[in-house]
Structure formats: structure tokens, C-alpha cells
Design a protein around this motif. Structure first.
Motif, PDB file in Angstrom:
ATOM      1  N   UNK A   1       0.852  -1.190   0.000  1.00  0.00           N
ATOM      2  CA  UNK A   1       0.000   0.000   0.000  1.00  0.00           C
ATOM      3  C   UNK A   1       0.884   1.234   0.000  1.00  0.00           C
ATOM      4  N   UNK A   2       0.590   2.188  -0.874  1.00  0.00           N
ATOM      5  CA  UNK A   2       1.427   3.367  -1.008  1.00  0.00           C
ATOM      6  C   UNK A   2       1.211   4.341   0.147  1.00  0.00           C
ATOM      7  N   UNK A   3       2.171   5.245   0.328  1.00  0.00           N
ATOM      8  CA  UNK A   3       2.074   6.240   1.397  1.00  0.00           C
ATOM      9  C   UNK A   3       0.809   7.095   1.284  1.00  0.00           C
ATOM     10  N   UNK A   4       0.456   7.601   0.108  1.00  0.00           N
ATOM     11  CA  UNK A   4      -0.776   8.396   0.003  1.00  0.00           C
ATOM     12  C   UNK A   4      -2.022   7.606   0.404  1.00  0.00           C
ATOM     13  N   UNK A   5      -2.064   6.309   0.058  1.00  0.00           N
ATOM     14  CA  UNK A   5      -3.225   5.488   0.421  1.00  0.00           C
ATOM     15  C   UNK A   5      -3.285   5.259   1.927  1.00  0.00           C
ATOM     16  N   UNK A   6      -2.120   5.042   2.542  1.00  0.00           N
ATOM     17  CA  UNK A   6      -2.086   4.856   3.994  1.00  0.00           C
ATOM     18  C   UNK A   6      -2.557   6.122   4.706  1.00  0.00           C
ATOM     19  N   UNK A   7      -2.068   7.270   4.244  1.00  0.00           N
ATOM     20  CA  UNK A   7      -2.468   8.536   4.866  1.00  0.00           C
ATOM     21  C   UNK A   7      -3.962   8.781   4.677  1.00  0.00           C
ATOM     22  N   UNK A  76       8.675   6.556  12.063  1.00  0.00           N
ATOM     23  CA  UNK A  76       9.858   6.721  12.903  1.00  0.00           C
ATOM     24  C   UNK A  76       9.913   5.701  14.033  1.00  0.00           C
ATOM     25  N   UNK A  77       8.753   5.233  14.476  1.00  0.00           N
ATOM     26  CA  UNK A  77       8.686   4.294  15.610  1.00  0.00           C
ATOM     27  C   UNK A  77       8.830   2.838  15.177  1.00  0.00           C
ATOM     28  N   UNK A  78       9.059   2.605  13.885  1.00  0.00           N
ATOM     29  CA  UNK A  78       9.213   1.249  13.366  1.00  0.00           C
ATOM     30  C   UNK A  78       7.977   0.391  13.651  1.00  0.00           C
ATOM     31  N   UNK A  79       6.826   0.987  13.426  1.00  0.00           N
ATOM     32  CA  UNK A  79       5.551   0.300  13.599  1.00  0.00           C
ATOM     33  C   UNK A  79       4.990  -0.012  12.216  1.00  0.00           C
ATOM     34  N   UNK A  80       4.675  -1.269  11.968  1.00  0.00           N
ATOM     35  CA  UNK A  80       4.140  -1.648  10.666  1.00  0.00           C
ATOM     36  C   UNK A  80       2.644  -1.380  10.612  1.00  0.00           C
ATOM     37  N   UNK A  81       2.164  -1.075   9.421  1.00  0.00           N
ATOM     38  CA  UNK A  81       0.756  -0.745   9.202  1.00  0.00           C
ATOM     39  C   UNK A  81       0.150  -1.802   8.292  1.00  0.00           C
ATOM     40  N   UNK A  82      -0.965  -2.357   8.729  1.00  0.00           N
ATOM     41  CA  UNK A  82      -1.625  -3.406   7.958  1.00  0.00           C
ATOM     42  C   UNK A  82      -3.026  -2.948   7.558  1.00  0.00           C
ATOM     43  N   UNK A  83      -3.261  -2.860   6.258  1.00  0.00           N
ATOM     44  CA  UNK A  83      -4.544  -2.440   5.695  1.00  0.00           C
ATOM     45  C   UNK A  83      -5.438  -3.667   5.532  1.00  0.00           C
ATOM     46  N   UNK A  84      -6.732  -3.506   5.740  1.00  0.00           N
ATOM     47  CA  UNK A  84      -7.621  -4.665   5.809  1.00  0.00           C
ATOM     48  C   UNK A  84      -7.716  -5.476   4.516  1.00  0.00           C
ATOM     49  N   UNK A  93      -9.643 -12.071  10.839  1.00  0.00           N
ATOM     50  CA  UNK A  93     -10.187 -10.741  11.131  1.00  0.00           C
ATOM     51  C   UNK A  93     -10.660 -10.051   9.857  1.00  0.00           C
ATOM     52  N   UNK A  94     -10.045 -10.406   8.738  1.00  0.00           N
ATOM     53  CA  UNK A  94     -10.408  -9.815   7.450  1.00  0.00           C
ATOM     54  C   UNK A  94     -11.877 -10.080   7.107  1.00  0.00           C
ATOM     55  N   UNK A  95     -12.412 -11.178   7.626  1.00  0.00           N
ATOM     56  CA  UNK A  95     -13.785 -11.551   7.304  1.00  0.00           C
ATOM     57  C   UNK A  95     -14.786 -11.122   8.381  1.00  0.00           C
ATOM     58  N   UNK A  96     -14.338 -10.293   9.315  1.00  0.00           N
ATOM     59  CA  UNK A  96     -15.238  -9.682  10.304  1.00  0.00           C
ATOM     60  C   UNK A  96     -15.658  -8.325   9.765  1.00  0.00           C
ATOM     61  N   UNK A 101     -10.026  -1.032   9.734  1.00  0.00           N
ATOM     62  CA  UNK A 101      -9.462  -0.889   8.390  1.00  0.00           C
ATOM     63  C   UNK A 101      -7.939  -0.834   8.438  1.00  0.00           C
ATOM     64  N   UNK A 102      -7.389  -0.441   9.583  1.00  0.00           N
ATOM     65  CA  UNK A 102      -5.944  -0.402   9.762  1.00  0.00           C
ATOM     66  C   UNK A 102      -5.569  -1.042  11.087  1.00  0.00           C
ATOM     67  N   UNK A 103      -4.492  -1.803  11.082  1.00  0.00           N
ATOM     68  CA  UNK A 103      -3.910  -2.339  12.306  1.00  0.00           C
ATOM     69  C   UNK A 103      -2.451  -1.902  12.376  1.00  0.00           C
ATOM     70  N   UNK A 104      -2.002  -1.598  13.565  1.00  0.00           N
ATOM     71  CA  UNK A 104      -0.611  -1.193  13.777  1.00  0.00           C
ATOM     72  C   UNK A 104       0.078  -2.270  14.605  1.00  0.00           C
TER      73      UNK A 104
END
Length: 368
Positions: A1-7, A76-84, A93-96, A101-104
Motif C-alpha cells: 500500500x502506497x504512502x498516500x493510500x495509507x495517509x 519513525x517508531x518502526x511500527x508496521x501498518x496493515x490495511x484490511x 479478522x479480514x472476514x469480520x 481498516x488499519x492495524x498497527x
């Protein structure tokens, strides 16, 4: 997922009147998070179930500014972002429908392994509850399951400490941002958890551990797992909310019984009494009811079945999917194989008769 989509997804997540169900509806209609903010308000208002109050403030610049700020923190915090819709997002969880929509995530979380269970219970855990946690995890350890809980006082930390002691991956699902640990006294476990597992949340860095966040967080604990186990609970409490959510998601629920006079067993006893949970007294019962088999874990998948059994195109598609992904819900098989549920149901029955798949509790199936 691109940066603009995440934002854009962060921006959507930050709008007060838009929850995860509505956010997914908007994304489905427009095609992506960025497309929502490129559309016109009067077009969005034509979406079924979307009104002016829901979209109030949708285009306010403050939400974009805060989303950009949060993205910078996460990076900066090295936290990964997961889009649904990402492959790395938790499959169950994807089927709930109300999954975030986002998990960190922070740490070394590996969700590819299928044996994921959630364990919850009272913060006022007794010696009986603590002992059960330790014995239960010790018995489960040979199967190497992932243990999910909330890192709270009581049952949560007892079961997660037991998981760490046996080298099992454990995931702490938090009710606040990942810039803090609550309760603070459990921060001492951070590095050990992150080495084999990690922390997961849907909340931003400015979120505090408020009561409503814990209740909201419970749907992730219930949705991410194959089963939820309740070890000691009073007549009311967050553990019972999690059990209800798991039941609603068509997951298996287990409860550890206690004496009729014990305050901290009342909730578990009621779950069993009203048939909302399986009675659980040992790991062996969980293994049996979930269809887990220690001996089968050490045997190769019988791929040779295909040499002796003829499968049509639909059957082969389903068999290949189950071989690759392990145990799956009927609804998930239908969704991932792009087939109607009635077609999958009849096909699975035929495949069961051929001996290439087997049914499991909770409308789940696996390849033999």
C-alpha cells in the motif's frame, strides 16, 4: 500500500462519525481511500446508508494534517501498518465486517501459522486460574500455537507469561497507541514479547487506555483467533463481551468451570450452563474439538491422494486452497475460491465422501 493510500486511510479512520463498517462501504464504492477524498460530497451521499451527519467533516483539513502527523510517528517508531485488504492483515479478522481498516503492529508477529487462540479472563485471577493457565499452555506447547491476549492484570499476563516461558509466539492486543504500555508495570515484558510475537492495536499514538477502548479492542481479540478461551470471569466483565463477540463471529468459545460458590467462576459457569461455550478442563479437549492432532502435525500432507482420487475442477480448486491455507471457515472458502456458498457446501460434502477433506467444529474444513 502506497504512502498516500495509507495517509488517506488514516484520515478516514480519524473522522468521528465514520466507523469501520462505513469506512469499508466508502472504500468499496470509490475503489480506494484516496478516491474517497477525490470524489464529490453529493456523489458520496448517494451511497445506501450514508447520510450528511455521517460525512460531516469528511473534507476538513485537520483530519489530513493529523493523519500525516500520525504516519510520520508510525514510520519513525518502526511500527508496521496493515490495511484490511492487504495479504498481511489477519486472515480471520479480514472476514469480520467490523474489523478495523488499519492495524498497527510492532515486533516479530507471524500470522501465517493457523493455530491462533485467544485467552481472556478476570484481572482478579485466583491461584486456580493461574495454575490452569500454566498447565494449559504447557500441554498446548507441542503444537506451537499463537497465544493472543490483552496484557492486562490477571489472566492476560498469566497466560502470556506462560506462553513466553514455553517459547510460544504471543500477541498483546492493546487498547491504546503503541507508544506506551498499559499497565506500566508490564512494560518489562516488552522486549521478550517483541522477540517472539509483538503488540497489535487499531489505536493512534494519542489514544489513552480508556474503558471504551478496551471494549472496542475485544472484537480484535475475538476475531483474530480460531477460538476464545475464558479462564475465570465474574458474572459481568470484558471477558464475557469477548466471548459473545467470538460467538457472533462463528468462532469456538471455551470456558473453564469453577465451583458454584466462586465469584470469579460465575461468568464461566454461566457460559457453559447456557451453552455459549464448551466446557474446558484440559488442553486435550481443545485439541479434540478444534480438530488439532499432534500426530498429524508430524506427518506429511497426503498429497498422493490426488493420484488415487479424481477431483473435478471445483473440487481441485477447493482442495488446493485448503492444502495451502490449512483449516478454514466455509464462508472463507467460498469467498477466497470465488464460489457461491451453496456450491461450496455440496462440493465439500462430495469431497468428504471421497476422503480428501474432513469437517471440523464451527463450520471449518481442512484437507486430509
Amino acid at each position: 500500500m502506497t504512502e498516500p493510500e495509507i495517509i488517506a486511510a488514516l484520515r478516514l479512520q480519524n473522522i468521528p462519525n465514520i466507523g469501520d463498517v462505513t469506512a469499508k462501504k466508502l472504500i468499496a464504492h470509490c475503489g480506494s481511500p484516496t478516491a474517497i477524498f477525490e470524489d464529490k460530497l453529493h456523489h458520496l451521499l448517494k451511497i445506501d446508508g450514508i447520510g450528511k451527519m455521517t460525512l460531516k467533516g469528511l473534507f476538513d483539513s485537520i483530519h489530513l494534517e493529523e493523519a500525516q502527523k500520525e504516519f510520520e510517528f508510525l514510520s519513525k517508531a518502526d511500527i508496521s501498518i496493515s490495511y484490511f485488504m492487504d495479504d498481511g492483515y489477519p486472515a480471520r479478522l479480514k472476514h469480520c465486517v467490523d474489523g478495523p481498516i488499519l492495524l498497527f503492529q510492532r515486533g516479530n508477529i507471524d500470522l501465517n501459522y493457523q493455530k491462533i487462540i485467544s485467552v481472556v479472563g478476570t484481572r482478579n485471577v485466583t491461584n486456580y486460574g493461574t495454575s490452569f493457565c500454566q498447565q494449559f499452555i504447557e500441554e498446548l506447547a507441542p503444537l506451537n500455537p499463537i497465544i493472543v491476549s490483552g496484557l492486562a492484570y490477571g489472566v492476560d499476563i498469566a497466560v502470556q507469561k506462560a506462553a513466553m516461558d514455553h517459547g510460544l509466539q504471543t500477541i498483546a492486543c492493546m487498547a491504546h497507541g503503541l507508544n506506551q504500555i498499559y499497565p506500566k508495570v508490564h512494560a518489562k515484558y516488552r522486549s521478550k514479547i517483541e522477540r517472539n510475537g509483538g503488540f497489535m492495536t487499531e489505536f493512534w499514538s494519542n489514544s489513552q487506555p480508556n474503558r471504551e477502548n478496551f471494549l472496542k479492542r475485544n472484537r480484535i481479540i475475538a476475531g483474530i483467533s480460531e477460538a476464545t478461551i475464558v479462564i475465570e470471569s465474574a458474572e459481568k466483565g470484558g471477558s464475557l463481551v469477548t466471548a459473545d463477540l467470538a460467538h457472533g463471529y462463528n468462532r469456538e468459545v471455551f470456558a473453564v468451570p469453577g465451583r458454584a460458590t466462586d465469584k470469579w467462576s460465575k461468568g464461566c459457569n454461566d457460559l457453559i450452563k447456557y451453552q455459549k461455550a464448551h466446557l474446558l478442563t484440559s488442553a486435550a479437549e481443545l485439541i479434540y474439538l478444534l480438530g488439532w492432532d499432534i500426530e498429524a502435525e508430524n506427518q506429511e500432507k497426503t498429497v498422493q491422494k490426488q493420484l488415487f482420487v479424481e477431483l473435478d475442477e471445483t473440487e481441485q480448486s477447493i482442495y488446493s486452497y485448503l492444502q495451502l491455507n490449512g483449516k478454514q471457515l466455509l464462508d472463507t472458502v467460498a469467498l477466497e475460491c470465488n464460489l457461491p456458498i451453496f456450491k461450496v457446501s455440496s462440493t465439500l460434502l462430495n469431497m468428504e465422501m471421497k476422503g480428501v477433506i474432513r469437517p471440523l467444529p464451527g463450520k471449518m474444513f481442512e484437507a486430509v
